[in-house]
Motif scaffolding. Structure first.
Motif, short mmCIF file in Angstrom:
data_model
loop_
_atom_site.label_atom_id
_atom_site.label_comp_id
_atom_site.label_asym_id
_atom_site.label_seq_id
_atom_site.Cartn_x
_atom_site.Cartn_y
_atom_site.Cartn_z
N LYS A 43 -21.63 3.68 -15.78
CA LYS A 43 -21.29 4.28 -14.72
C LYS A 43 -21.68 5.96 -14.97
O LYS A 43 -21.44 6.45 -15.63
CB LYS A 43 -19.84 4.19 -14.30
N GLN A 44 -22.23 6.40 -13.93
CA GLN A 44 -22.49 7.96 -13.84
C GLN A 44 -20.91 8.72 -13.57
O GLN A 44 -20.38 8.28 -12.73
CB GLN A 44 -23.36 8.38 -12.53
N SER A 78 -19.21 12.81 -13.10
CA SER A 78 -19.57 14.10 -13.03
C SER A 78 -18.16 14.98 -13.14
O SER A 78 -17.18 14.35 -12.84
CB SER A 78 -20.09 14.36 -11.35
N LYS A 135 -29.29 13.61 -21.39
CA LYS A 135 -27.78 13.06 -21.23
C LYS A 135 -27.16 13.44 -19.83
O LYS A 135 -26.57 12.81 -19.26
CB LYS A 135 -26.86 13.01 -22.50
N TYR A 136 -27.27 14.79 -19.64
CA TYR A 136 -26.70 15.44 -18.50
C TYR A 136 -27.66 15.99 -17.34
O TYR A 136 -28.68 16.49 -17.83
CB TYR A 136 -25.77 16.56 -19.30
N THR A 137 -27.14 15.99 -16.32
CA THR A 137 -27.88 16.64 -15.16
C THR A 137 -26.99 17.95 -14.50
O THR A 137 -25.49 17.57 -14.34
CB THR A 137 -28.12 15.83 -14.05
N THR A 164 -23.46 16.37 -14.46
CA THR A 164 -23.04 14.79 -14.45
C THR A 164 -23.83 13.95 -15.66
O THR A 164 -24.94 14.50 -15.95
CB THR A 164 -24.17 14.38 -13.15
N GLN A 168 -25.09 10.95 -17.38
CA GLN A 168 -26.03 9.57 -16.98
C GLN A 168 -25.06 8.26 -17.56
O GLN A 168 -24.33 8.48 -18.35
CB GLN A 168 -27.19 9.57 -17.55
N ALA A 169 -25.33 7.18 -17.11
CA ALA A 169 -24.83 6.07 -17.18
C ALA A 169 -24.82 5.64 -18.76
O ALA A 169 -26.03 5.75 -19.26
CB ALA A 169 -25.11 4.65 -16.41
N GLN A 170 -23.83 5.39 -19.56
CA GLN A 170 -23.97 5.26 -20.88
C GLN A 170 -23.90 3.55 -21.35
O GLN A 170 -22.91 3.17 -20.41
CB GLN A 170 -23.09 6.05 -21.85
#
Length: 235
Positions: free
Chosen positions: A22-23, A25, A49-51, A70, A72-74
């Motif tokens: 799951k993303q 934020s 890994k991040y935005t 945000t 990213q989904a892991q």
């Protein structure tokens, strides 16, 4: 809030309620309490890994800027839910006429005679909130009738099907409402079930007192109660 010499940064830690696949934020707020414009840039030790939106910009005098980070989904959970990722917020004074197009990444490099403010942040994983439990408290167990195995299986099937149809962001609120409604309907059906069983037992006892025989009226009452009982159990 962490107060740099130029920029104020809030919060101190980037807290992500970690869930696999799951993303997630979280938010940062940069504040400029000076009378000058401040150009900023957000860096991380793990950029894949991040935005970060925006990852670079200008904060006007006496104003704030919100930044969304945000993750990213892991696919895998980290050991002991610990994270070594870090973020760095850099800022320097710029002219009021400066625009975002005129701000280049190399401008944030420290050089002699150039003042670049820096604030370091760390990442923290926290456990997501747990959904409410359907198991009654000890003080309430004695007041509620016990459900049959078939009723428990039916309720579990309905709840599982409902959860699959819900979007992830809607599960928290809608699952709570659905669970509460289904639990009330289940308890009502169990109470009606027990009430009918008690009335049926009373009818049987009264009939057995009358010379041990069964009248036509008793047979009719038993048949009607049996039909109603079957309907409630299926419901």
């Amino acid at each position: 809030m962490i107060a740099g010499k130029l920029l104020g940064v809030d919060p101190l830690e980037l807290k992500f309620p970690f869930e696999l696949g799951k993303q997630i934020s979280c938010f940062l707020q940069l504040s400029n309490k000076t009378e000058d414009c401040i150009a900023f840039k957000v860096k991380t030790t793990n950029p894949k890994k991040y935005t970060v939106r925006p990852n670079m910009g200008i904060v006007l005098p006496r104003s704030t800027c919100d930044v969304i980070v945000t993750m990213q989904a892991q696919r895998e959970a980290p050991r002991d839910m610990k994270c070594e990722d870090k973020f760095l917020i850099q800022g320097f004074l710029t002219s009021a006429s400066a625009s975002l197009k005129g701000i280049a990444p190399e401008m944030f490099t420290k050089e002699p005679g150039k003042k670049v403010d820096e604030v370091k942040l760390r990442v923290v994983y926290v456990a997501p909130p747990r959904p409410p439990s359907l198991v009654p408290k000890e003080s309430e167990e004695g007041l509620l009738p016990r459900a049959s195995k078939s009723e428990n299986r039916n309720l579990t099937t309905i709840l599982n099907a409902s959860k699959e149809n819900l979007k992830p962001q809607e599960r928290s609120e809608e699952a709570t409402v659905l669970i509460s409604k289904l639990t009330e309907e289940k308890n009502f059906a169990i109470q009606q079930n027990n009430k009918i069983r008690q009335e049926l037992e009373l009818v049987r006892r009264e009939a057995s007192k009358q010379h041990g025989g069964f009248s036509f009226m008793f047979v009719l009452v038993v048949a009607l109660l049996g039909i109603l009982l079957g309907y409630l159990v299926k419901a």
